[in-house]
Motif scaffolding. Structure first.
Motif, PDB file in Angstrom:
ATOM      1  N   ILE A 148     -22.604 -29.389 -31.409  1.00  0.00           N
ATOM      2  CA  ILE A 148     -22.233 -28.395 -32.208  1.00  0.00           C
ATOM      3  C   ILE A 148     -23.661 -28.196 -33.128  1.00  0.00           C
ATOM      4  O   ILE A 148     -23.893 -29.281 -33.628  1.00  0.00           O
ATOM      5  CB  ILE A 148     -21.173 -28.454 -33.200  1.00  0.00           C
ATOM      6  CG1 ILE A 148     -19.781 -28.661 -32.350  1.00  0.00           C
ATOM      7  CG2 ILE A 148     -21.001 -27.297 -33.894  1.00  0.00           C
ATOM      8  CD1 ILE A 148     -18.693 -29.154 -33.122  1.00  0.00           C
ATOM      9  N   ASP A 149     -24.408 -27.103 -33.014  1.00  0.00           N
ATOM     10  CA  ASP A 149     -25.676 -27.077 -33.810  1.00  0.00           C
ATOM     11  C   ASP A 149     -26.562 -27.984 -33.369  1.00  0.00           C
ATOM     12  O   ASP A 149     -27.148 -28.718 -34.311  1.00  0.00           O
ATOM     13  CB  ASP A 149     -25.522 -26.937 -35.249  1.00  0.00           C
ATOM     14  CG  ASP A 149     -24.589 -25.745 -35.722  1.00  0.00           C
ATOM     15  OD1 ASP A 149     -24.654 -24.840 -34.833  1.00  0.00           O
ATOM     16  OD2 ASP A 149     -23.890 -25.807 -36.655  1.00  0.00           O
ATOM     17  N   ASP A 150     -26.828 -28.652 -32.176  1.00  0.00           N
ATOM     18  CA  ASP A 150     -27.553 -29.493 -31.583  1.00  0.00           C
ATOM     19  C   ASP A 150     -27.247 -31.043 -32.001  1.00  0.00           C
ATOM     20  O   ASP A 150     -28.097 -31.946 -31.797  1.00  0.00           O
ATOM     21  CB  ASP A 150     -28.951 -29.324 -32.062  1.00  0.00           C
ATOM     22  CG  ASP A 150     -29.545 -27.857 -31.482  1.00  0.00           C
ATOM     23  OD1 ASP A 150     -29.210 -27.694 -30.409  1.00  0.00           O
ATOM     24  OD2 ASP A 150     -30.331 -27.325 -32.221  1.00  0.00           O
ATOM     25  N   LYS A 151     -25.987 -31.311 -32.560  1.00  0.00           N
ATOM     26  CA  LYS A 151     -25.409 -32.470 -32.818  1.00  0.00           C
ATOM     27  C   LYS A 151     -24.268 -32.944 -32.116  1.00  0.00           C
ATOM     28  O   LYS A 151     -23.393 -32.074 -31.780  1.00  0.00           O
ATOM     29  CB  LYS A 151     -25.050 -32.608 -34.438  1.00  0.00           C
ATOM     30  CG  LYS A 151     -24.625 -34.025 -34.876  1.00  0.00           C
ATOM     31  CD  LYS A 151     -24.390 -34.130 -36.353  1.00  0.00           C
ATOM     32  CE  LYS A 151     -24.046 -35.489 -36.682  1.00  0.00           C
ATOM     33  NZ  LYS A 151     -23.687 -35.575 -38.187  1.00  0.00           N
ATOM     34  N   ARG A 152     -24.224 -34.133 -31.655  1.00  0.00           N
ATOM     35  CA  ARG A 152     -23.136 -34.553 -30.611  1.00  0.00           C
ATOM     36  C   ARG A 152     -22.105 -34.978 -31.634  1.00  0.00           C
ATOM     37  O   ARG A 152     -22.294 -35.862 -32.263  1.00  0.00           O
ATOM     38  CB  ARG A 152     -23.751 -35.589 -29.767  1.00  0.00           C
ATOM     39  CG  ARG A 152     -22.692 -36.030 -28.635  1.00  0.00           C
ATOM     40  CD  ARG A 152     -23.444 -36.387 -27.264  1.00  0.00           C
ATOM     41  NE  ARG A 152     -24.055 -37.891 -27.826  1.00  0.00           N
ATOM     42  CZ  ARG A 152     -24.085 -38.811 -26.421  1.00  0.00           C
ATOM     43  NH1 ARG A 152     -24.196 -38.066 -25.406  1.00  0.00           N
ATOM     44  NH2 ARG A 152     -24.645 -39.771 -26.925  1.00  0.00           N
ATOM     45  N   TYR A 153     -20.957 -34.860 -31.280  1.00  0.00           N
ATOM     46  CA  TYR A 153     -19.300 -35.200 -31.620  1.00  0.00           C
ATOM     47  C   TYR A 153     -18.671 -36.033 -30.667  1.00  0.00           C
ATOM     48  O   TYR A 153     -18.555 -35.277 -29.804  1.00  0.00           O
ATOM     49  CB  TYR A 153     -18.892 -34.064 -32.566  1.00  0.00           C
ATOM     50  CG  TYR A 153     -19.798 -33.350 -33.668  1.00  0.00           C
ATOM     51  CD1 TYR A 153     -19.582 -34.044 -34.990  1.00  0.00           C
ATOM     52  CD2 TYR A 153     -20.496 -32.544 -33.472  1.00  0.00           C
ATOM     53  CE1 TYR A 153     -20.074 -33.448 -36.105  1.00  0.00           C
ATOM     54  CE2 TYR A 153     -21.245 -31.846 -34.668  1.00  0.00           C
ATOM     55  CZ  TYR A 153     -21.200 -32.519 -35.995  1.00  0.00           C
ATOM     56  OH  TYR A 153     -21.673 -31.878 -36.883  1.00  0.00           O
ATOM     57  N   SER A 154     -18.402 -37.174 -30.999  1.00  0.00           N
ATOM     58  CA  SER A 154     -17.484 -37.828 -30.237  1.00  0.00           C
ATOM     59  C   SER A 154     -15.804 -37.279 -30.083  1.00  0.00           C
ATOM     60  O   SER A 154     -15.621 -36.775 -31.160  1.00  0.00           O
ATOM     61  CB  SER A 154     -17.402 -39.398 -30.590  1.00  0.00           C
ATOM     62  OG  SER A 154     -16.312 -40.145 -29.997  1.00  0.00           O
ATOM     63  N   HIS A 155     -15.449 -37.690 -28.952  1.00  0.00           N
ATOM     64  CA  HIS A 155     -14.055 -37.117 -28.842  1.00  0.00           C
ATOM     65  C   HIS A 155     -12.919 -37.842 -29.347  1.00  0.00           C
ATOM     66  O   HIS A 155     -11.832 -37.704 -29.401  1.00  0.00           O
ATOM     67  CB  HIS A 155     -13.600 -37.204 -27.311  1.00  0.00           C
ATOM     68  CG  HIS A 155     -13.657 -38.127 -26.470  1.00  0.00           C
ATOM     69  ND1 HIS A 155     -14.968 -39.144 -26.392  1.00  0.00           N
ATOM     70  CD2 HIS A 155     -12.575 -38.978 -25.914  1.00  0.00           C
ATOM     71  CE1 HIS A 155     -14.297 -40.213 -25.920  1.00  0.00           C
ATOM     72  NE2 HIS A 155     -13.133 -40.182 -25.431  1.00  0.00           N
ATOM     73  N   ILE A 156     -13.393 -39.161 -29.901  1.00  0.00           N
ATOM     74  CA  ILE A 156     -12.599 -39.944 -30.516  1.00  0.00           C
ATOM     75  C   ILE A 156     -12.609 -39.924 -32.115  1.00  0.00           C
ATOM     76  O   ILE A 156     -13.806 -39.968 -32.828  1.00  0.00           O
ATOM     77  CB  ILE A 156     -12.962 -41.505 -30.396  1.00  0.00           C
ATOM     78  CG1 ILE A 156     -12.936 -41.764 -28.903  1.00  0.00           C
ATOM     79  CG2 ILE A 156     -12.212 -42.515 -31.088  1.00  0.00           C
ATOM     80  CD1 ILE A 156     -13.336 -43.243 -28.329  1.00  0.00           C
TER      81      ILE A 156
END
Length: 296
Positions: A219-227
């Motif tokens: 999101i907006d070039d930032k990675r967010y974990s699924h945990i």
């Protein structure tokens, strides 16, 4: 002799000595398929699907479901709610199940989702389970591990002493004897699942891996974990957790629990977990720093 089949939304591979025959492999995959039907929350009619579909009412389940939930609720308590199998509303709020990508939830949406995340609200009574209305349980952190454990138990019962069960690369169980004293597990780089970071020996034990290289949102070039942290509602910043234990179910649940802890929680909570469960681990922080138990 080895076979790979698609179960639990991942490739599951079982390898045994050739002389045991393909019939034994068929039996092993039949066991995994049964676990998928009974305990995968994504499978219509499974015990966990029934619990979700009938939220607010009592649902009759089997002994295994009760034992699983007792352990999972205990892990949730020990992590102060950071680990929560009732976190489905948070994952939905972040858009993990939408084809057009995710989003950062608004404060109002996050607060609403958090109000429905509470593993202490999971009620157990004899062979019945009830969750609160609006709650939903997710089994992604342990379902395929149950299957791996049951396959290993079946192989032992059939006299197999040399085998490996690999459920998606994140849950691996090994059997070894004197003729083949250990297997080697390929550990991917925390940021790229296609690149190998190291190879770890594994003998008569289970290996679990939690990471976000294969499952995350950008999101907006930032990675967010699924945990996602069950108390803050935000994805964990940890890069990777490796864990070794005697059974896969506990290993997968604990690796997820250790992954989701904030740095300020980490040491105290892991110490509490270690008082009740036997495991060794390695955790890679967001900055690449590695924290590990001395016996890993």
């Amino acid at each position: 002799m080895a076979q790979t089949r698609w179960l639990f939304h991942c490739h599951c591979k079982i390898k045994i000595p050739l002389h045991h025959g393909e019939g034994l492999l068929d039996d092993c995959f039949a066991i995994m398929e049964q676990v998928d039907r009974l305990y995968n929350s994504y499978q219509s009619g499974s015990f966990f699907d029934q619990i979700n579909q009938q939220a607010g009412t009592w649902v009759r389940v089997d002994d295994t479901t009760i034992k699983l939930l007792q352990t999972l609720k205990r892990i949730s308590v020990l992590t102060d709610g950071a680990y929560a199998i009732s976190s489905m509303p948070l994952l939905q709020g972040w858009g993990f199940y939408e084809q057009d990508g995710g989003r950062i939830p608004t404060p109002t949406a996050l607060s609403d989702a958090l109000s429905r995340v509470d593993d202490e609200a999971i009620q157990l009574e004899s062979n019945r389970v009830r969750i609160a209305k609006g709650q939903s349980l997710i089994t992604g952190s342990f379902a395929k591990a149950i299957a791996a454990d049951r396959v290993i138990a079946h192989l032992r019962a059939q006299g197999v002493t040399d085998a490996i069960v690999n459920a998606g690369g994140s849950s691996i169980c090994a059997l070894n004897d004197a003729s083949h004293p250990q297997w080697h597990v390929r550990v991917p780089d925390p940021l790229s699942a296609e690149q190998a970071q190291l190879r770890l020996p594994l003998a008569n034990a289970c290996f679990s891996l939690s990471g976000s290289a294969n499952n995350h949102l950008v999101i907006d070039d930032k990675r967010y974990s699924h945990i996602v942290h069950g108390r803050t509602g935000w994805p964990a910043n940890t890069r990777q957790v490796l864990l070794r234990t005697d059974d896969a179910f506990l290993g997968d649940a604990l690796s997820t629990a250790i992954f989701v802890l904030t740095p300020s929680q980490r040491d105290a909570v892991i110490a509490k977990l270690a008082q009740e469960f036997s495991f060794s681990y390695r955790r890679v922080e967001e900055q690449g720093k590695q924290i590990q138990s001395t016996c890993f």
